[in-house]
Design an enzyme around this catalytic site. Sequence first.
Site, PDB file in Angstrom:
ATOM      1  N   PRO A  65     -57.536 -24.177  -9.672  1.00 24.53           N
ATOM      2  CA  PRO A  65     -58.137 -23.296  -8.664  1.00 24.53           C
ATOM      3  C   PRO A  65     -58.919 -24.063  -7.606  1.00 24.53           C
ATOM      4  O   PRO A  65     -59.633 -25.028  -7.910  1.00 24.53           O
ATOM      5  CB  PRO A  65     -59.051 -22.398  -9.494  1.00 24.53           C
ATOM      6  CG  PRO A  65     -58.393 -22.341 -10.816  1.00 24.53           C
ATOM      7  CD  PRO A  65     -57.823 -23.718 -11.037  1.00 24.53           C
ATOM      8  N   CYS A  66     -58.786 -23.598  -6.364  1.00 25.29           N
ATOM      9  CA  CYS A  66     -59.329 -24.341  -5.225  1.00 25.29           C
ATOM     10  C   CYS A  66     -60.633 -23.758  -4.697  1.00 25.29           C
ATOM     11  O   CYS A  66     -61.224 -24.312  -3.765  1.00 25.29           O
ATOM     12  CB  CYS A  66     -58.311 -24.367  -4.090  1.00 25.29           C
ATOM     13  SG  CYS A  66     -57.922 -22.727  -3.424  1.00 25.29           S
ATOM     14  N   GLN A  67     -61.115 -22.666  -5.267  1.00 24.79           N
ATOM     15  CA  GLN A  67     -62.244 -21.971  -4.639  1.00 24.79           C
ATOM     16  C   GLN A  67     -63.481 -22.843  -4.494  1.00 24.79           C
ATOM     17  O   GLN A  67     -64.252 -22.694  -3.552  1.00 24.79           O
ATOM     18  CB  GLN A  67     -62.602 -20.707  -5.428  1.00 24.79           C
ATOM     19  CG  GLN A  67     -61.593 -19.594  -5.263  1.00 24.79           C
ATOM     20  CD  GLN A  67     -60.531 -19.629  -6.339  1.00 24.79           C
ATOM     21  OE1 GLN A  67     -60.173 -20.685  -6.840  1.00 24.79           O
ATOM     22  NE2 GLN A  67     -60.010 -18.470  -6.698  1.00 24.79           N
ATOM     23  N   TYR A  90     -63.532 -25.935  -3.825  1.00 23.93           N
ATOM     24  CA  TYR A  90     -63.297 -26.998  -2.855  1.00 23.93           C
ATOM     25  C   TYR A  90     -62.927 -26.458  -1.479  1.00 23.93           C
ATOM     26  O   TYR A  90     -62.990 -27.160  -0.485  1.00 23.93           O
ATOM     27  CB  TYR A  90     -62.137 -27.891  -3.325  1.00 23.93           C
ATOM     28  CG  TYR A  90     -62.282 -28.376  -4.732  1.00 23.93           C
ATOM     29  CD1 TYR A  90     -63.175 -29.392  -5.049  1.00 23.93           C
ATOM     30  CD2 TYR A  90     -61.541 -27.823  -5.764  1.00 23.93           C
ATOM     31  CE1 TYR A  90     -63.324 -29.841  -6.346  1.00 23.93           C
ATOM     32  CE2 TYR A  90     -61.678 -28.259  -7.065  1.00 23.93           C
ATOM     33  CZ  TYR A  90     -62.571 -29.269  -7.354  1.00 23.93           C
ATOM     34  OH  TYR A  90     -62.715 -29.694  -8.636  1.00 23.93           O
ATOM     35  N   SER A  91     -62.503 -25.219  -1.415  1.00 21.30           N
ATOM     36  CA  SER A  91     -61.812 -24.699  -0.247  1.00 21.30           C
ATOM     37  C   SER A  91     -62.652 -24.717   1.018  1.00 21.30           C
ATOM     38  O   SER A  91     -63.863 -24.523   1.002  1.00 21.30           O
ATOM     39  CB  SER A  91     -61.350 -23.260  -0.509  1.00 21.30           C
ATOM     40  OG  SER A  91     -60.697 -22.747   0.626  1.00 21.30           O
TER      41      SER A  91
END
Length: 339
Positions: A8-10, A12-13
């Site tokens: 999941p990228c949340q 880092y996004s």
Amino acid sequence: DLLVGGFPCQDYSVAKTLNSSKGLKGKKGVLWWEILRLVQLRKPQFVFLENVDRLLKSPSNQRGRDFAIMLKTLGDEGYAIEWRIVNAAEYGFPQRRIRVFIVATRIKRGTSNLDPQEVILKKGILARALPLEKLKLAEDEIELHDTADVLTSKFNKGGGKSPFLNAGYFINGVAHTIKTVAKVADTPMVLGDILVPDSQVPDEYWIEGKRLKEWQYLKGAKSIERTHKGSGTKYNYAEGKMAFPDLLTNPSRTILTGEGGTSPSRFKHIIQTKGGYRRLMPIELERLNGFPDNWTQSLEDGSLISDARRAFFMGNALVIGLIQKVGTVLASEIRKTNS
């Protein structure tokens, strides 16, 4: 043979503010340790991972620390690691979607003798899948000989920007990194190439004239006075101007998870055709990511999925043509390894 993952990228996004990006310590980012556990357990020949490009800059107070820890811990398991930030549009796809691809290869005898620049620019899995321009490029080296816990506390502490450039190769405790340039496709696709005819667009996708000003305002440049909830300090929140409508002669902007729904938004795509202004349909979002038409239309039991949910899926998806290019090279390598 191959472990594939997109953690999941949340945390880092780029959709997050700098101060709220928590990286490996965030609730989503910690999945990295589960990926590492699987690597330790199964020892695959190859590992193929994907994330947002912000990963190379995380967290905000120690730029590049999280990526350094990933390289170090995966390298300690006996892997050489390639990475590349890739813009799908540069390889001919109709969406400007930027992601970092990471390919780790279990080290064999002789691998340590490879020239890092040759791997990055020509001989590596990513270089063969996604060609680069042949340029003379300066290489930076980042030594990661410290243990992961030391890197956690000390890496780039107060050092400003991340030392990791858009491409690189990690082996034997050293990250070799280069600013590369993609070999751009000769015949790129653009947003206009994937549109359905106006006659097939349902009424709810067309923007009513009375609501057009709302869209124009949200897309326009603005400066808004706000008050910080904690300190009570007043500050100006500024936004730059966005294209309105989105140009059909260019690749689209990145699809976000909030693309669906009729409410006006700064981040949703709005196009203008002979029929007027309208939003993009789910089938068009699927085409921007390279999926077959109506891939997200229904569940296995035949029940229909809402258009807003379909848009959410595409905002979380990959441009599958890029994955296919990398997968083709990986499949060839796996066949060689197993022959």
